[in-house]
Motif scaffolding. Structure first.
Motif, PDB file in Angstrom:
ATOM      1  N   PHE A   1       0.847  -1.187   0.000  1.00 16.38           N
ATOM      2  CA  PHE A   1       0.000   0.000   0.000  1.00 16.38           C
ATOM      3  C   PHE A   1       0.887   1.242   0.000  1.00 16.38           C
ATOM      4  O   PHE A   1       1.967   1.244   0.591  1.00 16.38           O
ATOM      5  CB  PHE A   1      -0.908  -0.001   1.236  1.00 16.38           C
TER       6      PHE A   1
ATOM      7  N   ARG B   1       1.484   5.693   0.027  1.00 16.93           N
ATOM      8  CA  ARG B   1       1.064   7.041   0.373  1.00 16.93           C
ATOM      9  C   ARG B   1       0.618   7.756  -0.904  1.00 16.93           C
ATOM     10  O   ARG B   1       0.849   7.266  -2.017  1.00 16.93           O
ATOM     11  CB  ARG B   1       2.233   7.801   0.997  1.00 16.93           C
TER      12      ARG B   1
ATOM     13  N   HIS C   1       2.867   0.496   3.718  1.00 18.29           N
ATOM     14  CA  HIS C   1       2.215  -0.561   4.501  1.00 18.29           C
ATOM     15  C   HIS C   1       2.291  -1.867   3.729  1.00 18.29           C
ATOM     16  O   HIS C   1       2.341  -1.882   2.491  1.00 18.29           O
ATOM     17  CB  HIS C   1       0.753  -0.205   4.787  1.00 18.29           C
TER      18      HIS C   1
ATOM     19  N   CYS D   1      -1.700  -3.843  12.228  1.00 18.99           N
ATOM     20  CA  CYS D   1      -2.569  -2.746  11.796  1.00 18.99           C
ATOM     21  C   CYS D   1      -2.509  -1.583  12.786  1.00 18.99           C
ATOM     22  O   CYS D   1      -2.866  -1.732  13.961  1.00 18.99           O
ATOM     23  CB  CYS D   1      -4.005  -3.272  11.672  1.00 18.99           C
TER      24      CYS D   1
ATOM     25  N   ASP E   1      -4.409   0.996  12.725  1.00 23.00           N
ATOM     26  CA  ASP E   1      -5.769   1.430  13.074  1.00 23.00           C
ATOM     27  C   ASP E   1      -6.355   0.571  14.190  1.00 23.00           C
ATOM     28  O   ASP E   1      -7.068   1.072  15.059  1.00 23.00           O
ATOM     29  CB  ASP E   1      -6.688   1.364  11.849  1.00 23.00           C
TER      30      ASP E   1
ATOM     31  N   ARG F   1     -10.136  -2.998   4.449  1.00 20.59           N
ATOM     32  CA  ARG F   1     -11.044  -1.887   4.691  1.00 20.59           C
ATOM     33  C   ARG F   1     -11.003  -0.918   3.507  1.00 20.59           C
ATOM     34  O   ARG F   1     -10.050  -0.930   2.716  1.00 20.59           O
ATOM     35  CB  ARG F   1     -10.645  -1.172   5.981  1.00 20.59           C
ATOM     36  N   PRO F   2     -12.017  -0.054   3.371  1.00 17.49           N
ATOM     37  CA  PRO F   2     -12.041   0.874   2.230  1.00 17.49           C
ATOM     38  C   PRO F   2     -10.778   1.712   2.098  1.00 17.49           C
ATOM     39  O   PRO F   2     -10.295   1.952   0.981  1.00 17.49           O
ATOM     40  CB  PRO F   2     -13.273   1.744   2.520  1.00 17.49           C
ATOM     41  N   ASN F   3     -10.212   2.169   3.227  1.00  9.45           N
ATOM     42  CA  ASN F   3      -8.989   2.978   3.126  1.00  9.45           C
ATOM     43  C   ASN F   3      -7.813   2.159   2.623  1.00  9.45           C
ATOM     44  O   ASN F   3      -6.901   2.705   1.978  1.00  9.45           O
ATOM     45  CB  ASN F   3      -8.658   3.619   4.481  1.00  9.45           C
ATOM     46  N   ARG F   4      -7.807   0.858   2.890  1.00  8.72           N
ATOM     47  CA  ARG F   4      -6.745  -0.005   2.362  1.00  8.72           C
ATOM     48  C   ARG F   4      -6.967  -0.263   0.876  1.00  8.72           C
ATOM     49  O   ARG F   4      -6.017  -0.241   0.082  1.00  8.72           O
ATOM     50  CB  ARG F   4      -6.717  -1.332   3.111  1.00  8.72           C
TER      51      ARG F   4
ATOM     52  N   ALA G   1      -8.297   1.651  -1.230  1.00 16.05           N
ATOM     53  CA  ALA G   1      -7.976   2.874  -1.973  1.00 16.05           C
ATOM     54  C   ALA G   1      -6.481   3.071  -2.167  1.00 16.05           C
ATOM     55  O   ALA G   1      -6.056   3.753  -3.115  1.00 16.05           O
ATOM     56  CB  ALA G   1      -8.568   4.084  -1.255  1.00 16.05           C
ATOM     57  N   THR G   2      -5.666   2.471  -1.280  1.00 18.59           N
ATOM     58  CA  THR G   2      -4.208   2.685  -1.362  1.00 18.59           C
ATOM     59  C   THR G   2      -3.442   1.439  -1.801  1.00 18.59           C
ATOM     60  O   THR G   2      -2.213   1.464  -1.860  1.00 18.59           O
ATOM     61  CB  THR G   2      -3.659   3.152   0.001  1.00 18.59           C
TER      62      THR G   2
END
Length: 237
Positions: free
Chosen positions: A181, A183, A190, A210, A212, A222-225, A227-228
Motif C-alpha cells: 500500500f 502514500r 504498509h 494494523c 488502526d 477496509r475501504p482505506n486499504r 484505496a491505497t
C-alpha cells in the motif's frame, strides 16, 4: 545436523537439560517465557547461578546437534565463543522455544505460505511503530520476522520489501503473497500477508500489523486499504 531459529521472546541457554531449577526458573521456560518476572524473582544467589550460559533473542539462529526429551543441544552461531566451540556458543534449549527448519546440508524450500502460518501465531500482538518483538510489532516487522523465523533474511521496511518482491498481478495473488500500500506520493508505507485468493466480486483479506486496530489482525481489506492498494508481491528465498 539441523538448523533452527528461536521462537520465544528470549531463550535462555542452559548448561544441561536439568539445569533449570524447579520453581525458580519456571518463568524462563516455555514458548512464551516471561523473562521480566523471571529476573525479578531471582535473589542474589539466583543471579549468580552458573547453569545459565547466555540468552538468545527471538529469530536468532542455532545449529541443532542433538534432541533429547524435549531439549535440543545447540550451537548459537550468532554468539562467537571460540574457547568453547569455533562455530558459536554451545548449550541446551527447550525444544518448544525453537522452530526447526531444515538440514544444514539442504532441505525444504521456505515459501510465503509457511511464513504466513508463522505470522498467524502473532495474532493479537500489539501494534508498535518500529516494533520487532512479541511486546509490539509493526507491519513490515511482522513480515521480516515471519521469514526470519524460518531462516530467511528479508528487508526490514515495507518499501524495501516491495523492491525485493517479485511482482504478482492483482487478481493472481495467493495466500502467503504480500499486499503493498502506498502514500499519496507513491511511496510504499504498509504491507500485509495475503490470506485468501480474492473473491469474484473483488474482496480481499490479509493478515497484518494494523495501526488502526493497534494489533496484528486478520481481516477483509477496509475501504482505506482498498484505496491505497498498489500491488501484490512474492518474496522467495
Amino acid at each position: 545436523m539441523k538448523i533452527a531459529t528461536v521462537t520465544a521472546p528470549v531463550a535462555t541457554l542452559w548448561s544441561r537439560p536439568d539445569a533449570p531449577r524447579p520453581g525458580v526458573d519456571a518463568a524462563a521456560l516455555g514458548p512464551q517465557c516471561d523473562l521480566r518476572s523471571w529476573a525479578a524473582g531471582l535473589d542474589d544467589t539466583g543471579r549468580l547461578y552458573d547453569g545459565v550460559l547466555t540468552q538468545l533473542l527471538h529469530g536468532e539462529p542455532v545449529l541443532i546437534e542433538e534432541i533429547r526429551d524435549g531439549w535440543a543441544r545447540v550451537v548459537a552461531t550468532a554468539q562467537p565463543a571460540a574457547r568453547l566451540d569455533p562455530r558459536g556458543y554451545p548449550g541446551w534449549l527447550p525444544l518448544d522455544q525453537l522452530s526447526v527448519r531444515e538440514s544444514a546440508d539442504g532441505g525444504t524450500e521456505v515459501d510465503g505460505l509457511a511464513a504466513l502460518e508463522v505470522a498467524r501465531a502473532w495474532l493479537g500482538v500489539p501494534y508498535v511503530w518500529g516494533g520487532l518483538t512479541p511486546y509490539g510489532i509493526d507491519c513490515s516487522g511482522l513480515v521480516h520476522l515471519a521469514f526470519r523465523q524460518l531462516g530467511v533474511t528479508t528487508p526490514r521496511d515495507a518499501y524495501d520489501q516491495h523492491a525485493a518482491a517479485a511482482d504478482v498481478p492483482l487478481g493472481a495473488e495467493r495466500p502467503g503473497d504480500l499486499y503493498f500500500f502506498s502514500r499519496p506520493d507513491g511511496r510504499i508505507q504498509h504491507v500485509g500477508f495475503v490470506t485468501t485468493p480474492p473473491t469474484p466480486d473483488g474482496r480481499r483479506h490479509m493478515l497484518h500489523a494494523c495501526g488502526d486496530a493497534y494489533a496484528v489482525v486478520e481481516e477483509q481489506l477496509r475501504p482505506n486499504r482498498v484505496a491505497t492498494l498498489v500491488s501484490a508481491g512474492r518474496l522467495t528465498p
